[in-house]
Write a protein that holds these residues in place. Structure first.
Motif, PDB file in Angstrom:
ATOM      1  N   ARG A 166      12.897   6.606   5.751  1.00 51.22           N
ATOM      2  CA  ARG A 166      13.514   5.673   5.168  1.00 51.22           C
ATOM      3  C   ARG A 166      12.672   5.552   3.817  1.00 51.22           C
ATOM      4  O   ARG A 166      11.618   5.863   3.669  1.00 51.22           O
ATOM      5  CB  ARG A 166      13.253   4.352   5.808  1.00 51.22           C
ATOM      6  N   PHE A 167      13.570   5.615   2.617  1.00 49.81           N
ATOM      7  CA  PHE A 167      12.879   5.746   1.288  1.00 49.81           C
ATOM      8  C   PHE A 167      13.513   4.572   0.611  1.00 49.81           C
ATOM      9  O   PHE A 167      14.504   4.130   0.434  1.00 49.81           O
ATOM     10  CB  PHE A 167      13.459   6.972   0.372  1.00 49.81           C
ATOM     11  N   ASN A 168      12.404   3.679  -0.238  1.00 50.97           N
ATOM     12  CA  ASN A 168      12.517   2.788  -0.955  1.00 50.97           C
ATOM     13  C   ASN A 168      12.926   3.451  -2.350  1.00 50.97           C
ATOM     14  O   ASN A 168      11.826   4.310  -2.998  1.00 50.97           O
ATOM     15  CB  ASN A 168      11.362   1.577  -1.012  1.00 50.97           C
ATOM     16  N   GLU A 226       9.038   4.334   5.089  1.00 48.80           N
ATOM     17  CA  GLU A 226       8.233   5.542   5.134  1.00 48.80           C
ATOM     18  C   GLU A 226       7.454   6.122   3.648  1.00 48.80           C
ATOM     19  O   GLU A 226       6.501   6.478   3.437  1.00 48.80           O
ATOM     20  CB  GLU A 226       8.401   6.624   5.864  1.00 48.80           C
ATOM     21  N   TYR A 227       8.574   6.280   2.547  1.00 47.14           N
ATOM     22  CA  TYR A 227       8.457   6.623   1.352  1.00 47.14           C
ATOM     23  C   TYR A 227       8.949   5.886   0.399  1.00 47.14           C
ATOM     24  O   TYR A 227      10.003   5.353   0.705  1.00 47.14           O
ATOM     25  CB  TYR A 227       8.879   8.068   1.368  1.00 47.14           C
ATOM     26  N   GLN A 228       8.298   6.044  -0.978  1.00 45.23           N
ATOM     27  CA  GLN A 228       8.959   5.439  -2.049  1.00 45.23           C
ATOM     28  C   GLN A 228       9.365   6.643  -3.057  1.00 45.23           C
ATOM     29  O   GLN A 228       8.431   7.429  -3.384  1.00 45.23           O
ATOM     30  CB  GLN A 228       8.010   4.260  -2.406  1.00 45.23           C
ATOM     31  N   LEU A 229      10.553   6.205  -3.621  1.00 42.92           N
ATOM     32  CA  LEU A 229      10.782   7.351  -4.840  1.00 42.92           C
ATOM     33  C   LEU A 229      11.026   6.412  -6.041  1.00 42.92           C
ATOM     34  O   LEU A 229      11.591   5.418  -6.105  1.00 42.92           O
ATOM     35  CB  LEU A 229      12.127   8.018  -4.385  1.00 42.92           C
ATOM     36  N   ASP A 230      10.211   6.711  -7.077  1.00 41.02           N
ATOM     37  CA  ASP A 230      10.161   5.929  -8.185  1.00 41.02           C
ATOM     38  C   ASP A 230      10.576   6.793  -9.424  1.00 41.02           C
ATOM     39  O   ASP A 230       9.989   7.916  -9.603  1.00 41.02           O
ATOM     40  CB  ASP A 230       9.021   5.536  -8.420  1.00 41.02           C
ATOM     41  N   THR A 254      10.728  10.833 -14.954  1.00 38.94           N
ATOM     42  CA  THR A 254       9.805  11.411 -14.055  1.00 38.94           C
ATOM     43  C   THR A 254       9.898  10.805 -12.664  1.00 38.94           C
ATOM     44  O   THR A 254      10.222   9.624 -12.619  1.00 38.94           O
ATOM     45  CB  THR A 254       8.251  11.218 -14.269  1.00 38.94           C
ATOM     46  N   LEU A 255       9.996  11.575 -11.734  1.00 40.84           N
ATOM     47  CA  LEU A 255      10.160  10.961 -10.052  1.00 40.84           C
ATOM     48  C   LEU A 255       8.911  11.029  -9.434  1.00 40.84           C
ATOM     49  O   LEU A 255       8.216  12.058  -9.585  1.00 40.84           O
ATOM     50  CB  LEU A 255      11.303  12.112  -9.592  1.00 40.84           C
ATOM     51  N   THR A 256       8.235   9.894  -9.152  1.00 42.06           N
ATOM     52  CA  THR A 256       7.179  10.067  -8.321  1.00 42.06           C
ATOM     53  C   THR A 256       7.422   9.692  -6.916  1.00 42.06           C
ATOM     54  O   THR A 256       8.425   8.707  -6.566  1.00 42.06           O
ATOM     55  CB  THR A 256       6.285   9.059  -8.849  1.00 42.06           C
ATOM     56  N   LEU A 257       6.837  10.507  -5.792  1.00 46.26           N
ATOM     57  CA  LEU A 257       6.945  10.304  -4.702  1.00 46.26           C
ATOM     58  C   LEU A 257       5.655   9.670  -3.984  1.00 46.26           C
ATOM     59  O   LEU A 257       4.840  10.359  -4.236  1.00 46.26           O
ATOM     60  CB  LEU A 257       7.471  11.566  -3.834  1.00 46.26           C
ATOM     61  N   TYR A 258       5.902   8.729  -3.096  1.00 43.66           N
ATOM     62  CA  TYR A 258       4.705   7.909  -2.480  1.00 43.66           C
ATOM     63  C   TYR A 258       4.803   7.695  -1.054  1.00 43.66           C
ATOM     64  O   TYR A 258       5.971   7.619  -0.536  1.00 43.66           O
ATOM     65  CB  TYR A 258       4.656   6.501  -3.174  1.00 43.66           C
ATOM     66  N   GLU A 259       3.950   7.955  -0.334  1.00 43.04           N
ATOM     67  CA  GLU A 259       3.951   7.680   1.099  1.00 43.04           C
ATOM     68  C   GLU A 259       3.260   6.353   1.129  1.00 43.04           C
ATOM     69  O   GLU A 259       2.521   5.708   0.624  1.00 43.04           O
ATOM     70  CB  GLU A 259       2.734   8.682   1.721  1.00 43.04           C
ATOM     71  N   ALA A 260       4.228   5.363   2.114  1.00 47.20           N
ATOM     72  CA  ALA A 260       3.987   3.990   2.299  1.00 47.20           C
ATOM     73  C   ALA A 260       3.325   3.926   3.387  1.00 47.20           C
ATOM     74  O   ALA A 260       3.383   4.670   4.493  1.00 47.20           O
ATOM     75  CB  ALA A 260       5.242   3.181   2.265  1.00 47.20           C
ATOM     76  N   GLN A 261       2.762   2.637   3.638  1.00 44.36           N
ATOM     77  CA  GLN A 261       1.475   2.288   4.692  1.00 44.36           C
ATOM     78  C   GLN A 261       1.989   0.918   4.750  1.00 44.36           C
ATOM     79  O   GLN A 261       1.978   0.078   4.037  1.00 44.36           O
ATOM     80  CB  GLN A 261       0.304   2.752   4.512  1.00 44.36           C
ATOM     81  N   ASN A 262       2.244   0.476   6.280  1.00 45.97           N
ATOM     82  CA  ASN A 262       2.535  -0.755   6.706  1.00 45.97           C
ATOM     83  C   ASN A 262       3.788  -1.472   6.003  1.00 45.97           C
ATOM     84  O   ASN A 262       3.611  -2.464   5.636  1.00 45.97           O
ATOM     85  CB  ASN A 262       1.418  -1.615   6.540  1.00 45.97           C
ATOM     86  N   GLU A 263       4.751  -0.802   5.588  1.00 46.88           N
ATOM     87  CA  GLU A 263       5.851  -1.110   4.941  1.00 46.88           C
ATOM     88  C   GLU A 263       7.117  -0.997   6.108  1.00 46.88           C
ATOM     89  O   GLU A 263       7.190  -0.341   7.156  1.00 46.88           O
ATOM     90  CB  GLU A 263       6.168  -0.422   3.736  1.00 46.88           C
ATOM     91  N   PRO A 309       0.683  -1.151  -0.090  1.00 47.99           N
ATOM     92  CA  PRO A 309      -0.127   0.111  -0.155  1.00 47.99           C
ATOM     93  C   PRO A 309       0.892   1.376   0.007  1.00 47.99           C
ATOM     94  O   PRO A 309       1.478   1.773   1.037  1.00 47.99           O
ATOM     95  CB  PRO A 309      -0.761  -0.025   1.351  1.00 47.99           C
ATOM     96  N   ILE A 310       0.964   1.832  -1.106  1.00 51.74           N
ATOM     97  CA  ILE A 310       1.757   3.270  -1.216  1.00 51.74           C
ATOM     98  C   ILE A 310       0.746   4.071  -1.995  1.00 51.74           C
ATOM     99  O   ILE A 310      -0.247   3.874  -2.640  1.00 51.74           O
ATOM    100  CB  ILE A 310       3.051   3.181  -2.097  1.00 51.74           C
ATOM    101  N   VAL A 311       0.734   5.486  -1.626  1.00 53.36           N
ATOM    102  CA  VAL A 311      -0.010   6.685  -2.123  1.00 53.36           C
ATOM    103  C   VAL A 311       0.489   7.583  -2.537  1.00 53.36           C
ATOM    104  O   VAL A 311       1.802   8.179  -2.143  1.00 53.36           O
ATOM    105  CB  VAL A 311      -1.097   7.079  -1.037  1.00 53.36           C
ATOM    106  N   LYS A 312       0.350   7.817  -3.949  1.00 51.89           N
ATOM    107  CA  LYS A 312       1.248   8.751  -4.696  1.00 51.89           C
ATOM    108  C   LYS A 312       1.032  10.400  -4.019  1.00 51.89           C
ATOM    109  O   LYS A 312      -0.196  10.662  -3.858  1.00 51.89           O
ATOM    110  CB  LYS A 312       0.773   8.985  -6.167  1.00 51.89           C
ATOM    111  N   VAL A 313       1.963  11.035  -3.594  1.00 57.36           N
ATOM    112  CA  VAL A 313       1.958  12.317  -2.957  1.00 57.36           C
ATOM    113  C   VAL A 313       2.429  13.721  -3.716  1.00 57.36           C
ATOM    114  O   VAL A 313       2.164  14.761  -3.596  1.00 57.36           O
ATOM    115  CB  VAL A 313       2.446  12.494  -1.496  1.00 57.36           C
ATOM    116  N   TRP A 314       3.250  13.125  -4.958  1.00 60.93           N
ATOM    117  CA  TRP A 314       3.784  14.185  -5.636  1.00 60.93           C
ATOM    118  C   TRP A 314       4.428  13.714  -6.658  1.00 60.93           C
ATOM    119  O   TRP A 314       4.921  12.331  -6.789  1.00 60.93           O
ATOM    120  CB  TRP A 314       4.818  15.085  -4.770  1.00 60.93           C
TER     121      TRP A 314
END
Length: 136
Positions: A66-68, A130-134, A118-127, A2-7
């Protein structure tokens, strides 16, 4: 996962990827509006990273998380990266006020083939991060 795009930031420039040749690289990804429909001077500090433990250091606020890191669909590991915020950096010119410091991840993102991606920042839940950079 579960990740949510924030930017999102389209068309990454050389500077964000620390590939400048005519000046020193800053080591920082400037978190800006980037056609995302936000007030970037408060959005990152007060919304995206609001729940982190911020503290004052040399006239600015600092924290880390922490960023994935995922590049072109391939995981590259989890990195603890610093974030800084200072409202006066805006200087009445709509400059950035929050920056993500690449730290140990700089060697992973410093790739000419990522310019324009494109760089996409996600907020992570239950991982375990805390965040993922794609970047893709």
């Amino acid at each position: 996962m579960p990740i949510v795009k924030v930017w999102e930031k389209e068309r990454l420039p050389l500077g964000d990827l620390q590939l400048l040749t005519d000046s020193n690289a800053s080591g920082v990804l400037r978190l800006t509006k980037s056609n995302y429909g936000i007030d970037h001077t408060i959005y990152f500090r007060n919304t995206v990273f609001a729940n982190l433990n911020w503290h004052s250091v040399d006239g600015k606020e600092m924290t880390n998380a922490r960023f994935n890191l995922v590049i072109e669909g391939r995981p590259h590991g989890i990195y603890r990266l610093d974030l800084s915020h200072k409202p006066s950096w805006e200087s009445n010119q709509r400059n950035y006020t929050t920056g993500l410091h690449w730290g140990d991840a700089v060697g992973v993102i410093k790739i000419e083939g990522l310019v324009g991606k494109t760089l996409t920042l996600y907020e992570a839940q239950n991982e375990n991060y805390e965040y993922q950079l794609d970047i893709s």
